[in-house]
Enzyme design. Structure first.
Site, PDB file in Angstrom:
ATOM      1  CB  VAL A  99      -0.974  -0.016   1.201  1.00 30.47           C
ATOM      2  CG1 VAL A  99      -1.767   1.287   1.256  1.00 30.47           C
ATOM      3  CG2 VAL A  99      -1.928  -1.196   1.096  1.00 30.47           C
ATOM      4  CB  CYS A 100       3.922   2.157   1.907  1.00 29.12           C
ATOM      5  SG  CYS A 100       3.341   1.938   3.583  1.00 29.12           S
ATOM      6  CB  THR A 101       4.799   0.422  -3.073  1.00 37.80           C
ATOM      7  OG1 THR A 101       5.729  -0.218  -2.187  1.00 37.80           O
ATOM      8  CG2 THR A 101       5.427   0.554  -4.447  1.00 37.80           C
ATOM      9  CG  LEU A 140       5.951   6.541  -0.453  1.00 37.79           C
ATOM     10  CD1 LEU A 140       7.000   5.520  -0.037  1.00 37.79           C
ATOM     11  CD2 LEU A 140       6.370   7.915   0.024  1.00 37.79           C
TER      12      LEU A 140
END
Length: 212
Positions: free
Chosen positions: A45-47, A50
């Site tokens: 999810v973070c990928t 960002l």
């Protein structure tokens, strides 16, 4: 553990980032800022988050807003993760990621919620004004990616309402009518809002967005 509330001065700090050492308030300068945290590097999810912020970077620039991410992993991990982000999200990361291995900044901003996870940061978002005051706090669980269209919308509202005696109604988007502050008397409206207004109730008066 710090408790941060709206209107507080954003805590200052010095940190190592993927773009070198920064002193936070100095780095912000006269800009607005968005500080947002991530549970850890190399997470799916973070990928996407960002990468989304990288693709939206020109929109933040239009709003005189600097963005900076944080994860409790180290600098080398961040650098390697950026390669994956740029490859999978078809973008170039233009903003820094803070390396916060000792969790000093995470604790300073109360980004670790033990009942959710006592090791990793939750998905925190802080919008900081040019006056270094906290204007918005959002907290998402680790499983839910953030809506950066909403964050841009809120920045539009915050910057508008900071300069005019208005508020923005539900689901407002830039360019739509706004609410005149209840502190403005009806007789004073023409001078302040020459585009006119619609008096729905004595406490609910709408006017075209004044800076459009």
């Amino acid at each position: 553990m710090a408790t941060i509330r709206l209107g507080d001065t954003a805590p200052d700090f010095t940190a190592e980032t993927t773009q070198g050492t920064i002193h936070f308030h100095e780095w912000l300068g006269d800009s607005w800022g968005v500080l947002f945290s991530h549970p850890s590097d190399f997470t799916p999810v973070c990928t996407t988050e960002l990468g989304t912020v990288a693709n939206y970077f020109p929109e933040f620039q239009k709003r005189n807003t600097k963005v900076i991410a944080l994860s409790v992993d180290g600098l080398e991990s961040h650098v390697n993760w950026i390669k994956d982000i740029e490859e999978t999200q078809n973008t170039t990361l233009q903003y820094p990621i803070i390396a916060d291995e000792n969790k000093e900044i995470a604790n300073l901003y109360d980004m670790i919620h033990p009942n959710a996870n006592d090791t990793f940061t939750v998905r925190s978002v802080f919008v900081i004004g040019a006056d270094k005051k906290i204007k918005l706090i959002l907290t998402y669980p680790a499983s839910t990616g953030r809506n950066f269209d909403e964050i841009l919308r809120v920045i539009d509202s915050l910057q508008l309402t900071a300069n005019y005696s208005v508020a923005t109604p539900a689901n407002w988007k830039d360019g739509q009518d706004v609410v005149i502050s209840p502190s403005i008397k009806d007789e004073d409206i023409p001078a302040k809002f020459p585009k006119g207004f619609n008096r729905i109730k004595y406490y609910l008066r709408m006017t075209p967005q004044p800076n459009k």
